[in-house]
Design an enzyme around this catalytic site. Structure first.
Site, PDB file in Angstrom:
ATOM      1  N   THR A 228      -4.715   5.956   1.889  1.00 47.42           N
ATOM      2  CA  THR A 228      -5.117   7.319   2.235  1.00 47.42           C
ATOM      3  C   THR A 228      -5.899   7.953   1.079  1.00 47.42           C
ATOM      4  O   THR A 228      -5.734   9.119   0.759  1.00 47.42           O
ATOM      5  CB  THR A 228      -3.909   8.196   2.630  1.00 47.42           C
ATOM      6  OG1 THR A 228      -2.952   7.421   3.362  1.00 47.42           O
ATOM      7  CG2 THR A 228      -4.353   9.353   3.516  1.00 47.42           C
TER       8      THR A 228
ATOM      9  N   GLU B 180       0.842  -1.191   0.000  1.00 43.52           N
ATOM     10  CA  GLU B 180       0.000   0.000   0.000  1.00 43.52           C
ATOM     11  C   GLU B 180       0.880   1.244   0.000  1.00 43.52           C
ATOM     12  O   GLU B 180       1.585   1.517   0.978  1.00 43.52           O
ATOM     13  CB  GLU B 180      -0.908   0.010   1.234  1.00 43.52           C
ATOM     14  CG  GLU B 180      -1.748   1.269   1.360  1.00 43.52           C
ATOM     15  CD  GLU B 180      -2.495   1.356   2.680  1.00 43.52           C
ATOM     16  OE1 GLU B 180      -2.814   2.480   3.097  1.00 43.52           O
ATOM     17  OE2 GLU B 180      -2.755   0.296   3.300  1.00 43.52           O
TER      18      GLU B 180
ATOM     19  N   ARG C 209       0.373  10.361   0.688  1.00 38.45           N
ATOM     20  CA  ARG C 209       0.779  11.389   1.650  1.00 38.45           C
ATOM     21  C   ARG C 209       1.908  12.261   1.127  1.00 38.45           C
ATOM     22  O   ARG C 209       2.321  13.203   1.800  1.00 38.45           O
ATOM     23  CB  ARG C 209       1.212  10.732   2.966  1.00 38.45           C
ATOM     24  CG  ARG C 209       0.114   9.913   3.626  1.00 38.45           C
ATOM     25  CD  ARG C 209       0.587   9.311   4.931  1.00 38.45           C
ATOM     26  NE  ARG C 209      -0.348   8.325   5.436  1.00 38.45           N
ATOM     27  CZ  ARG C 209      -0.155   7.595   6.525  1.00 38.45           C
ATOM     28  NH1 ARG C 209       0.960   7.753   7.229  1.00 38.45           N
ATOM     29  NH2 ARG C 209      -1.058   6.720   6.913  1.00 38.45           N
TER      30      ARG C 209
ATOM     31  N   LYS D  47     -11.014  -1.823   6.163  1.00 39.88           N
ATOM     32  CA  LYS D  47      -9.856  -1.449   6.970  1.00 39.88           C
ATOM     33  C   LYS D  47     -10.375  -0.993   8.333  1.00 39.88           C
ATOM     34  O   LYS D  47     -11.315  -0.198   8.403  1.00 39.88           O
ATOM     35  CB  LYS D  47      -9.100  -0.317   6.286  1.00 39.88           C
ATOM     36  CG  LYS D  47      -7.985   0.302   7.122  1.00 39.88           C
ATOM     37  CD  LYS D  47      -7.308   1.421   6.342  1.00 39.88           C
ATOM     38  CE  LYS D  47      -6.211   2.092   7.157  1.00 39.88           C
ATOM     39  NZ  LYS D  47      -5.463   3.087   6.359  1.00 39.88           N
TER      40      LYS D  47
END
Length: 220
Positions: A75, A47, A51, A135
């Site tokens: 994210t 993953e 960011r 998640k």
């Protein structure tokens, strides 16, 4: 929601390995050697979080140059990001939470996805919408393994990738739960090792993380 993942041995990203590395890359040039080290250590699902400005280029590079890896984007919080990540070659999407608009975009992308939850009501809401894989974030702060254990009885159809505050010491407790497919973490990709290009160290840490399947006992 179990969506097909291009893998000969698993139907879901939750089943590819006991640990899903959560990667933050400041330089896309590090993406390929990092991915190769993780795959060599037994962690094929990766993953890459959105960011940093380098994230999409990193996903694109791994998708193009490391075919053994199943690279995903983390994210993910907007429909626009969903589209960009799918176009870059992400093979799964992970969000820290979800809204109707984000869920609709992820569903429409055709890419497997793990929407984030931290409460029972959020889990039930996703189950109502046909989504069964999620998640759990932030895992430790939101109740940890005991919380997920308490959900296994009333909501056995939900499966989770808990992420947030999990390390090699706590991961086996999560992996022993019947409703946990894998855990997310970043301890096998320490920032100093990435900065130094110490791919051998990362491969060793990945191999140890991949071995947590046996410690967890019931991780599928």
């Amino acid at each position: 929601m179990t969506s097909p993942v291009p893998s000969p041995s698993a139907a879901s990203v939750l089943d590819l390995a006991p640990v899903l590395p959560v990667v933050v890359l400041a330089d896309a040039a590090d993406a390929v050697p990092l991915a190769r080290a993780l795959v060599a250590g037994g962690l094929p699902a990766i993953e890459v979080t959105l960011r940093t400005p380098a994230a999409l280029d990193a996903i694109r590079a791994i998708a193009a140059e490391v075919p053994q890896a199943v690279v995903g984007a983390g994210t993910v919080i907007t429909p626009e990001q969903v589209e960009a990540c799918a176009a870059a070659g992400a093979r799964f999407l992970v969000s820290p939470g979800w809204t109707e608009a984000l869920l609709e975009a992820m569903r429409g992308s055709g890419v497997p996805f793990l929407p984030g939850v931290s409460t029972t009501s959020e889990v039930v809401a996703l189950l109502e919408r046909g989504v069964r894989e999620m998640k759990f974030f932030p895992a430790q702060a939101a109740g940890g393994a005991p919380y997920l254990r308490s959900l296994a009885g009333p909501l056995p159809q939900a499966r989770f990738c808990p992420t947030g505050g999990i390390g090699p010491a706590s991961a086996p407790e999560y992996l022993a739960l019947p409703n946990v497919g894998c855990v997310g973490g970043s301890w096998m990709v320490p920032a100093d090792a990435v900065a130094a290009g110490d791919w051998g160290r990362i491969e060793e840490l990945a191999r140890a993380a991949a071995g947590l399947r046996d410690a967890g006992g019931t991780c599928r």
